[in-house]
Design a protein around this motif. Sequence first.
Motif: not given
Length: 634
Positions: A170-175, A254-261, A336-344
């Motif tokens: 959706t364009g939401k930052p993963l990092t 540049s990091l995701p919301e948690s170390a495991n995410f 870089v836009k991915t197909t990942l769904d943040t909630n899923l």
Amino acid sequence: MKRTAAIVCLSALLVTAGCTDSKSGSGKPDPNNETQASAALVKSFAAAWVKAWAPNGKPDEAAALTDAPTTFGPRLDGVDTALVAQSVTVTPQGDPKCSDSNTCTQDLAVEAILRGIGTMKWTSSATAVKTGGTWKIKASGDTIYPGLSDANYLKRVRTAPNRASILDRTGKPLTTNRPVVIVGVASGNVATAATYAALQQKLQVDGAKLRTRATTAPAGQFIDAITIRAEDWDKLRPTMGKLPGLLTMGGTQSLPESANFARSVIGTMRTATAETLKNAGPTASSADLVGTTGLQYSFQQQLAGTPGGTVTLRDGKTKMAIKEVFNQQGKPGTVVKTTLDTNLQRYAEAALATSKLPASLVAVQASTGQILAAANGPTATSYNRAFQGQYAPGSTFKIVTSAALLGTGMTANSPMPCTNTINVFGKTFKNYDGLAAYGTGTMEKAFINSCNTAFISQNGRLPADGMTKAAAMFGFGQDLKLSIPAYGGKVPAPKDVVAESASMIGQGTVTASPLQMAMVAGAVKNGTALKPVLVPGKDANGPVASALPAATTNALRAMMRANVQGGTASVLKGVGANGAKTGTAEVVSNGKVITNGWMVGYRGDVAFAVIVEGGASGSKAAGPILNNFLGRFK
């Protein structure tokens, strides 16, 4: 002053190649001809300068050509260090201009590649003087850079742009760029045994290797050990902050919301090594944090952008800038836009956190092949077994086996006997999960009870390459050409009937990744096997094979639905799964036979696969994880 007669040299290159007057025929510059002699000297000096600024180069050869070697050598080396020059080209320009028979000046076009920034160009001038019958380059700062003297110096500053984000579908930052702390030690023997022990215990740093790096490094250096989130360091500061020799530096990463995410997909970043620096491109620096795995590695140059930099001439006493002599603007990276769904992705990781064994979960959009979630757990790992793992798929592969048998004219109602064991040319196969023989039944009954012997009993219906061809309909054996490494499975043509029988139950030489098995489930829902997509526009997309025959698709959907309603996948009945297949695969680990638990299926347009390493069975090990995952969203 002696003038060159008869022949006019058109360039310095012709002069130094042996252009002479009518009185000289040796091909060597005439030491009494100031133009020839100075041009030859300048050419030699230019070549020596290039050597001096080459990697591991020394200024001795260039300094020896000057009239003050002991002072010029360190100066030339110092400018090299100040600019952090990776290499240089120095080209004499035009003909020497001689003011008398003992003094000639020639311009030098200089192009220095500043490591981590780019190319800086300037024109300096070399003055050749004749003293005591010998020509030497006058040891002046102007020879290196115009205006450089004993009273000033050059200083460079490199500025790296903020790293661009990796986005979800959706364009939401993963990092995003978050505060970090680089933890390390002072070089030498400043850090104590207690310091190294604490780093190893608290941050899993190899203390012995860090000590070796520190004690062998030059004095006064910061030896980085690990980069951690600022909030994590705040928790450790009270106990580690005052350890002898321990040093820290602040920064952003540049990091995701948690170390495991999504760690194994997004990837990790570390201070550049020789390998990762090469991948990072010509403007990267050995001090940079660069991508080491995952998307951070694959799209390093796009995400990092291009650094900028300035070089200023500064006053030696005040350290103030006199003037800016070089400025290169940096260019920000692009997302870089991915197909990942943040909630899923969050749901997948939460579900895996309930497992006590290593497990992976992949979810894809059946209608497009786009990857919605890919998680590995229960603890953080950079190894992406969800994409790269090469596992025997066990009974989940009976989806493919059923498609192969349906292609021979069989139907879901065709009879298939289920016995306790079946012998194929001396090899005895049995059923798993404590399944008791039930005798006569149909393909559907064998499917929902996962009866190995029933499927193997039909091996005579298939040609030698029957399983390989059926697997190809589901994309097995393809180069996935994904943005990050991924395994598309393999179903080699069996060498004999025993091997064919093993392949019919997903054993033997059959291997697949969780991603590939999620794509198999997606192919049943979609009717056509698709290529997986993680980064649209970068990854290949579309069908990987022709559409499955309609009768085959309908039969597989019905059997997978029946499996949820009253078969081995009934654990998913309460969360609305439309179809599923369990699997238990025997593997040898450390000399012992263990089982991996599988489950694949789909609900709506979401197809999924889970593997649990060492899981007792698909229904018992993978089932609860999928039940948790699917129960978190509609």
